[in-house]
Scaffold this active site. Structure first.
Site, mmCIF file in Angstrom:
data_model
loop_
_atom_site.group_PDB
_atom_site.id
_atom_site.type_symbol
_atom_site.label_atom_id
_atom_site.label_comp_id
_atom_site.label_asym_id
_atom_site.label_seq_id
_atom_site.Cartn_x
_atom_site.Cartn_y
_atom_site.Cartn_z
ATOM 1 N N HIS A 17 0.951 -1.212 -0.038
ATOM 2 C CA HIS A 17 -0.015 0.255 0.027
ATOM 3 C C HIS A 17 1.021 1.468 -0.179
ATOM 4 O O HIS A 17 2.015 1.367 0.198
ATOM 5 C CB HIS A 17 -1.133 0.086 1.182
ATOM 6 C CG HIS A 17 -0.470 0.224 2.466
ATOM 7 N ND1 HIS A 17 -0.987 0.622 3.609
ATOM 8 C CD2 HIS A 17 0.885 0.291 3.001
ATOM 9 C CE1 HIS A 17 -0.517 0.925 4.643
ATOM 10 N NE2 HIS A 17 0.812 0.722 4.176
ATOM 11 N N CYS A 36 5.079 5.212 5.620
ATOM 12 C CA CYS A 36 4.071 4.566 4.753
ATOM 13 C C CYS A 36 3.494 5.458 3.532
ATOM 14 O O CYS A 36 2.606 4.856 2.753
ATOM 15 C CB CYS A 36 2.630 4.412 5.590
ATOM 16 S SG CYS A 36 2.917 2.888 6.526
ATOM 17 N N HIS A 42 5.114 0.007 -0.255
ATOM 18 C CA HIS A 42 5.641 -1.032 0.486
ATOM 19 C C HIS A 42 4.809 -1.993 1.087
ATOM 20 O O HIS A 42 3.600 -2.032 0.787
ATOM 21 C CB HIS A 42 6.467 -0.164 1.884
ATOM 22 C CG HIS A 42 5.356 0.306 2.699
ATOM 23 N ND1 HIS A 42 4.735 1.466 2.237
ATOM 24 C CD2 HIS A 42 4.729 -0.108 3.588
ATOM 25 C CE1 HIS A 42 3.809 1.900 3.254
ATOM 26 N NE2 HIS A 42 3.905 1.043 3.931
ATOM 27 N N HIS A 83 -1.259 -10.587 -1.643
ATOM 28 C CA HIS A 83 -0.491 -10.398 -2.506
ATOM 29 C C HIS A 83 -0.967 -9.439 -3.767
ATOM 30 O O HIS A 83 -0.563 -9.383 -4.864
ATOM 31 C CB HIS A 83 -0.078 -11.514 -3.313
ATOM 32 C CG HIS A 83 1.058 -12.352 -2.233
ATOM 33 N ND1 HIS A 83 0.573 -13.309 -1.429
ATOM 34 C CD2 HIS A 83 2.283 -12.583 -2.510
ATOM 35 C CE1 HIS A 83 1.547 -13.841 -0.845
ATOM 36 N NE2 HIS A 83 2.541 -13.580 -1.445
HETATM 37 NI NI NI Z 1 2.524 1.025 5.700
#
Ligand code: NI
Length: 138
Positions: A17, A36, A42, A83
């Site tokens: 995401h 993030c 990642h 996945h």
């Molecule tokens: Ni994350």
């Protein structure tokens, strides 16, 4: 008084995401979302726990057939996230910032009408070993 039993099924999945708002620059996104927000994605190894609650059916001794619960989780959640890229691949996450909070709510929405008898009690999502997110339908 009817006695309630709580039953939890655990499944794991791996997904990519990126937390970002398209209208912000990479720098602003980093300020808001930290690592993030990495533009090149990642992944996380997520653990999902779904708890169902209800009275034991005297006919078969079950609250819910755990095989059935497993199948529902696979069909409506795991097959759509494992996945996959949550920003791009997962229809039920479209247009939603894929934080663990939002994934938890979206998984609840996916399962609520599929689990018979209104028995869905909680959805718990572990993003790492150290934090988890839980929704109980309130
Ligand atoms: Ni994350």
């Amino acid at each position: 008084m009817a006695r309630k039993v709580y039953l939890t099924r655990r499944e794991t999945f791996a997904a990519a995401h990126r937390l970002f708002k398209p209208e912000l620059s990479d720098e602003e996104n980093f300020k808001m979302f930290g690592k993030c927000s990495n533009p090149n994605w990642h992944g996380h190894n997520y653990t999902l726990e779904v708890t169902v609650a209800g009275e034991v059916n005297p006919d078969n001794g079950f609250v819910i057939d755990i095989k059935k619960l497993k199948e529902i989780m696979h069909e409506f959640v795991i097959s759509k996230v494992d996945h996959k890229n949550l920003n791009i691949d997962t229809e039920f996450m479209k247009g939603i910032i894929p934080t663990s909070e939002n994934i938890t709510l979206a998984v609840w929405n996916q399962l609520e009408t599929k689990i018979p008898g209104g028995k869905l009690y909680s959805v718990k999502l572990y993003e790492t070993e150290n934090n988890y997110f839980e929704y109980k339908g309130e």
